[in-house]
Design a protein around this motif. Structure first.
Motif, PDB file in Angstrom:
ATOM      1  N   ASP A  99     -34.165  66.287 -25.754  1.00 26.75           N
ATOM      2  CA  ASP A  99     -33.147  65.882 -26.880  1.00 26.75           C
ATOM      3  C   ASP A  99     -31.855  65.875 -26.371  1.00 26.75           C
ATOM      4  OD1 ASP A  99     -33.149  68.804 -26.855  1.00 26.75           O
ATOM      5  OD2 ASP A  99     -33.218  68.908 -28.835  1.00 26.75           O
ATOM      6  N   GLN A 102     -30.929  62.694 -24.299  1.00 31.00           N
ATOM      7  CA  GLN A 102     -30.975  61.555 -25.089  1.00 31.00           C
ATOM      8  C   GLN A 102     -29.834  61.572 -26.012  1.00 31.00           C
ATOM      9  OE1 GLN A 102     -35.244  62.119 -26.423  1.00 31.00           O
ATOM     10  NE2 GLN A 102     -35.881  60.586 -25.062  1.00 31.00           N
ATOM     11  N   ASN A 103     -29.657  62.484 -26.520  1.00 33.86           N
ATOM     12  CA  ASN A 103     -28.521  62.309 -27.564  1.00 33.86           C
ATOM     13  C   ASN A 103     -27.189  61.793 -26.680  1.00 33.86           C
ATOM     14  OD1 ASN A 103     -29.789  62.849 -29.965  1.00 33.86           O
ATOM     15  ND2 ASN A 103     -29.279  64.917 -29.930  1.00 33.86           N
ATOM     16  N   LYS A 106     -26.937  58.195 -25.829  1.00 30.95           N
ATOM     17  CA  LYS A 106     -26.743  57.246 -26.897  1.00 30.95           C
ATOM     18  C   LYS A 106     -25.120  57.348 -26.933  1.00 30.95           C
ATOM     19  CE  LYS A 106     -30.841  57.973 -29.606  1.00 30.95           C
ATOM     20  NZ  LYS A 106     -31.622  58.721 -30.628  1.00 30.95           N
ATOM     21  N   LYS A 132     -36.020  55.728 -22.723  1.00 29.16           N
ATOM     22  CA  LYS A 132     -36.170  55.060 -24.006  1.00 29.16           C
ATOM     23  C   LYS A 132     -34.871  55.074 -24.876  1.00 29.16           C
ATOM     24  CE  LYS A 132     -41.022  55.687 -24.155  1.00 29.16           C
ATOM     25  NZ  LYS A 132     -42.123  56.591 -24.788  1.00 29.16           N
ATOM     26  N   SER A 133     -33.904  56.157 -24.423  1.00 25.09           N
ATOM     27  CA  SER A 133     -32.766  56.338 -25.301  1.00 25.09           C
ATOM     28  C   SER A 133     -31.635  55.121 -24.649  1.00 25.09           C
ATOM     29  CB  SER A 133     -32.022  57.688 -25.267  1.00 25.09           C
ATOM     30  OG  SER A 133     -33.205  58.466 -25.842  1.00 25.09           O
TER      31      SER A 133
END
Length: 795
Positions: A99, A102-103, A106, A132-133
């Protein structure tokens, strides 16, 4: 991507791995922007800057040159993301949380340049899920790149592509890692923990499981599973302490979470002893207690029964140690398997477990058997990978023994060996052949990568079964004896290579004869000569035995001290002249002589390479002018070259007095007898700034040959003979002696080194001559001999 170059790198995350990856990129002379969180109070880049400052204090040193830290720029995610636009490669290296990563993706994606490559340094998270992010235009430029700790020193890097990674990007990144950062690249499939950690950590778990089964204490296990098995000296439990027990626990949990259907799933349970220590906060070296604890000079080991630390007294059974000393792997494994000794049974069990696991999972985690073997060798310090060991012991018989244990319920799981192990080509030939390594996916032997970057590797990393290609058997032999091999590499027949073969790289009179023959042959039939001193154990000191023999002969001459001294001096001078003359032949060869250097090069070896036209040196080479025995001074032209270089530097700056340059060189020579790496060797004056430093040892010979060809192509001319060297004379000698005295008074050098330093100061300054006096090279060589003889024969 033909013209694509990585000119600047961004590393996201200034933790242990991120900071050290950044440091190694700077070692390769690529500036790096190191990002981390912004601090709430004070300068926003404090976290990243502290990490940069800490790099200069770490041991082993992440930076080859501490001064290179200036090319690390601290940054933060709050105010500095626009700096990412300047970077051609972005390496994310934050904590192993899906997590969090991925954050961050972005947050940073809008700022990554449209041409830049984006990678994640993860030890086991899914690359495809991470991707995927990312925005669609960045996905083809994204892949996984897994460095091992410490990044500067560990050879392995695992490359993991996503389903959308562009092949051209992937291949360029491999080329960059191999040649610029000096890594051994293994392609891994996107499975939990990839290859090295997947197999290596399973191997550690198997050791812990079998050790408990056979009732073996931690220190006995480490005595058995380290260098005696051809594995890392830190063995199993010490390795866990070094890695960090919490880190190891995290890797194991990744296997638990990601591999619920694995037949070996039960082996992924966190060992009770490991979980207990983690609960106590004993996480290994970083908390100064784990499986082991150091108190003063004593090493204590944790006792799982009493939950206390006690004195480590490893007691491997002599019977088992005797078995491990054997050279025949088949006999060794047979004896371990049939023995009733618990330690022997334990060792057979861990071999069987790793063979079983590697064969069962090969198809799902790697492209070929070679990838698993290289991953374990380069990432875990094994001398041979599991498949190499298996094949060396006899493929068919080991397969039968492993299968028998599986059927008898003695293995860690009941899954049978894959069909390819027992049938067809592999059953007859093993997994490694001259055609390549077996790929269960392709159902054939696959050759190793033929990317252009590997053409520089004259002798690629060998695999058992594929034929060992090294500087002792590669190419075409021209001449060979016990002391040296003269040969040419395929495709480079215009360059003669002289590989030294003596134990420890000692430069004996026989070696000198071989080198003189090589120079003569090169001048007659070749465009250039490469002197290959690229063996890892090379020390390169002069063989002093003949010199001491001459001294002994002189001491037996009559009872007249005058006759004794004269006889000894004459003999010593004659021998020393041979060493000096050989280096002068190398220096004034009509074809360029290039030295290819790795490992330790000291004393006479350092003097030898200093006379070459050019040096190509592996980054981790350790070079020094002083011999291992401080009672000797350099006497193969090393002091002469020191004086010559100082005079040239002074002349270049239009300075009449070279004393400051000699003083700096003399002090550095005695303060740091041996450079810690090639870059430091350049700073200390053992190498020239123009010499080539390569990061990948397998490229050393290829680069040396290319340099030799380039010099020859440029109409190489040797230095003009008969040049005069301006000396600093008596006044300079006094200043040099004062500097030596200061070193001695400060306790920086020993009594014997003090005597040697005084002698070198007198030689390099030309003794008591007037400032500006000139000497020939022969004059300096004579001074070297005289002072050496005086030191050796003085009582």
């Amino acid at each position: 991507m033909e013209n694509f170059k990585i000119r600047k790198i961004a590393v996201l995350g200034a933790g242990v791995m991120g900071a050290q990856i950044a440091a190694h990129c700077v070692n390769a002379q690529i500036p790096v922007i190191l990002f981390d969180l912004a601090t709430k109070e004070g300068p926003k880049n404090t976290i990243a800057q502290r990490a940069i400052d800490h790099l200069k204090k770490m041991s082993p040193a992440p930076l080859a040159d501490a001064q290179a830290a200036q090319y690390l720029q601290a940054a933060n995610y709050e105010t500095d993301l626009s700096l990412l636009q300047q970077c051609d490669l972005v390496i994310e290296a934050i904590a192993e949380r899906m997590d969090w990563k991925q954050n961050l993706y972005k947050q940073v994606s809008p700022y990554i340049a449209k041409h830049a490559i984006f990678t994640t340094n993860t030890s086991g998270l899914s690359i495809n899920i991470l991707a995927k992010s990312l925005p669609e235009d960045l996905k083809p430029r994204f892949c996984g790149v897994h460095f091992f700790n410490p990044p500067r020193y560990m050879h392995l890097v695992e490359l993991i592509a996503t389903n959308q990674t562009q092949l051209e990007i992937f291949e360029y990144l491999e080329t960059f890692l191999v040649t610029y950062l000096g890594k051994g690249v293994v392609h891994a499939k996107d499975t939990p923990n990839f290859i090295a950690n997947r197999v290596g950590v399973f191997g550690m778990l198997a050791v812990m499981i079998e050790a408990k089964k056979y009732g073996l204490p931690f220190d006995v296990v480490d005595e058995l599973t380290g260098s005696r098995l051809g594995r890392a000296k830190s063995a199993t439990y010490r390795t866990a302490d070094v890695v960090g027990l919490d880190t190891l626990g995290h890797v194991i949990k990744t296997m638990q979470d990601g591999l619920p259907d694995d037949p070996f799933f039960s082996a992924y349970a966190l060992p009770e002893e490991l979980s207990g220590l983690i609960a106590l906060g004993a996480l290994g070296q970083k908390t100064k207690a784990g499986f082991y604890k150091k108190e003063g000079k004593q090493i204590l080991v944790f006792d799982s029964k009493s939950k206390q630390y006690q004195l480590s007294v490893a007691q491997a059974d002599p019977e088992v140690l005797a078995i491990l000393q054997g050279n025949d792997m088949k006999v060794k494994l047979q004896l371990l398997r049939t023995s009733t000794n618990p330690q022997a049974q334990f060792l057979w069990a861990i071999f069987r477990d790793i063979f079983h696991y590697s064969a069962f999972h090969l198809e799902s985690i790697a492209d070929s058997a070679g990838d698993i073997d290289f991953a374990l060798r380069w990432g875990f310090g094994w001398s041979q990978g599991p498949f190499e060991t298996w094949q060396a012991a006899g493929w068919q018989i080991i397969a039968q023994w492993v299968q028998a244990d599986i059927l008898a319920g003695r293995a860690l799981c009941a899954a049978p060996l894959p069909d390819w192990v027992l049938h067809n080509e592999v059953a007859s030939n093993g997994v490694h052949t001259t055609l390549g390594s077996w790929s269960p996916t392709q159902k054939q032997y696959v050759a190793r990568s033929n990317l252009p970057v590997y053409r520089k590797q004259i002798c690629r990393a060998p695999l058992f079964g594929q034929g060992i290609c090294d500087n002792q058997n590669a190419g075409q032999t021209v001449q060979e004896d016990l002391f040296s091999r003269l040969w040419t590499a395929s495709g480079y027949e215009d360059v003669l290579i002289a590989t030294l073969k003596t134990k420890g790289g000692v430069i004996s009179l026989d070696v000198l004869s071989g080198l003189l023959n090589a120079v003569d042959l090169a001048q007659q039939r070749y465009q250039a000569l490469v002197i290959d001193v690229s063996r890892d154990s090379f020390s390169g000191g002069i063989d002093y035995a003949p010199l001491l023999s001459v001294e002994a002969v002189g001491s037996g001459v009559a009872n007249n001290p005058v006759n004794k001294s004269a006889e000894t001096a004459i003999g010593l001078h004659a021998l020393l002249k041979k060493y000096q003359a050989a280096n002068m032949v190398i220096k004034y060869s009509t074809v360029p002589v290039v030295a290819a250097v790795s490992g330790v090069v000291i004393g006479g070896g350092c003097e030898l390479i200093s006379h070459a036209a050019h040096r190509v040196v592996h980054l981790e080479s350790m070079v020094g002018l002083l011999p291992t025995e401080e009672k000797y001074i350099p006497t193969s032209g090393g002091i002469k070259e020191m004086a010559w270089q100082a005079a040239m530097v002074a002349q270049a700056y239009d300075i009449s007095d070279a004393t400051p340059f000699l003083k700096a060189r003399l002090i550095s020579t005695f303060r740091a007898k041996l450079s810690k790496n090639a870059i430091q060797a350049q700073r200390l004056g053992y190498l020239k700034a123009s010499d080539s430093v390569v990061f990948n040892a397998y490229e050393l010979l290829g680069v040396a040959i290319a340099q030799a060809q380039q010099l020859a192509y440029g109409a190489y001319r040797p230095p003009m003979q008969g040049g005069l060297i301006s000396v600093v004379g008596g006044a300079g000698c006094v200043e040099l002696l004062e500097a030596v005295q200061q070193l001695y008074d400060a306790g920086s050098i020993t009594d014997q080194a003090f005597v040697c330093a005084q002698a070198i100061a007198k030689v390099v300054s030309g003794g008591g001559l007037a400032v500006g006096s000139v000497l020939t090279e022969d004059d300096f060589l004579m001074f070297e001999r005289e002072f050496f003889v005086n030191l050796l024969t003085s009582v």
